[in-house]
Design an enzyme around this catalytic site. Structure first.
Site, short mmCIF file in Angstrom:
data_model
loop_
_atom_site.label_atom_id
_atom_site.label_comp_id
_atom_site.label_asym_id
_atom_site.label_seq_id
_atom_site.Cartn_x
_atom_site.Cartn_y
_atom_site.Cartn_z
N LYS A 16 11.03 2.97 55.90
CA LYS A 16 9.69 2.42 55.68
C LYS A 16 9.17 1.67 56.91
CE LYS A 16 11.27 -1.71 53.28
NZ LYS A 16 11.36 -2.57 54.45
N ARG A 90 7.69 -7.91 47.91
CA ARG A 90 9.04 -7.48 47.58
C ARG A 90 9.43 -7.87 46.15
NH1 ARG A 90 11.46 -6.86 53.02
NH2 ARG A 90 13.37 -5.65 52.77
N ARG A 126 23.21 2.61 61.35
CA ARG A 126 22.00 2.14 62.05
C ARG A 126 22.37 1.07 63.09
NH1 ARG A 126 16.71 0.05 58.87
NH2 ARG A 126 18.05 -1.62 58.13
N ARG A 155 22.89 -4.83 63.00
CA ARG A 155 22.29 -6.02 62.39
C ARG A 155 23.28 -6.60 61.40
NH1 ARG A 155 16.30 -4.45 60.24
NH2 ARG A 155 17.11 -5.36 58.35
N ARG A 166 22.05 -5.59 49.31
CA ARG A 166 20.63 -5.34 49.65
C ARG A 166 20.05 -4.27 48.73
NH1 ARG A 166 19.86 -4.02 55.66
NH2 ARG A 166 17.68 -4.33 55.15
#
Ligand code: AMP
Length: 209
Positions: A16, A90, A126, A155, A166
């Site tokens: 996104k 969110r 990632r 990250r 998450r």
């Protein structure tokens, strides 16, 4: 009428953020990502930033009493602008607040759909470049950014122990927003499973830009 507030919804690593940036650039809208806003606060090393980092690194959403004051300032600055929102709202309370700040705007919600297994696979591969910010998916745990030679790092909130948390936060708190906007007839579902460029094409096929 063209929408002036476009909201990108999707799980962590659904793409996104990438799609929001591409879309905003191509159609000349202002991109606003609340994850970036929060990471900037973390970088500043303020008390607020430290509290945020702790929550983010545990895969939790930052509570509204910390999120709303900083987000609302920026939203109010953007009131007369066309915007693409990434990471906000969110939860349902945030969706209501957004409605209050922009009572007369036309909303479009792009819901990027990716399976839970694929999200996990993507998040664990990632990496972000510590120099140019390039985000890439590594195949063999590459360490160096091809674009600028910077170091590719993971990250903290993409680390395996945080990933499932998450996804859980997304399922429990963010997914109900899709139904909220669907009832208003504002949602377009986008298959987020294919490569980035194909998803971008689908977004443009679907929207009137
Ligand atoms: P993102 O870059 O959008 O994946 O956001 C990274 C992290 O920042 C999330 O996992 C949350 O901890 C926090 N965050 C970003 N936007 C919000 C928001 N609107 N409300 C609460 N927490 C947020």
């Amino acid at each position: 009428m063209l929408p002036n507030v476009i909201i990108l919804l999707g799980g962590p690593a659904s793409g996104k953020g990438t799609q929001a940036k591409v879309l905003a650039k191509r159609i000349g809208y202002t991109y606003f990502g609340t994850g970036d806003l929060m990471r900037a606060e973390v970088e500043k090393g303020t008390d607020l930033g430290k509290t945020m980092a702790d929550l983010m690194n545990r895969g939790k959403l930052v509570p509204d009493k910390l999120t709303i004051p900083i987000v609302i300032n920026r939203l109010e600055e953007l009131r007369s602008t066309n915007i693409v929102l990434d990471g906000f709202p969110r939860n349902l309370d945030q969706a209501e607040i957004l409605q209050d700040v922009f009572p007369n705007e036309n909303f479009l919600v792009l819901n990027i759909e990716v399976s839970g297994d694929e999200l996990l696979k993507r998040m664990s591969s990632r990496r972000i470049c510590d120099k140019c910010g390039n985000i890439i998916t590594v195949k063999n745990d590459e360490k160096v950014c091809e674009k600028c030679g910077g170091n590719l790092i993971q990250r903290d909130d993409d680390k395996p122990e945080v990933l499932t948390k998450r996804i859980q936060s997304y399922e429990e708190q963010t997914k109900p927003i899709i139904a909220y906007y669907r009832e208003k007839g504002l949602v377009r579902d986008i298959d987020g499973q294919p490569p980035i460029e194909e998803v971008t094409k689908e977004i443009f096929n679907y929207t009137d830009f």
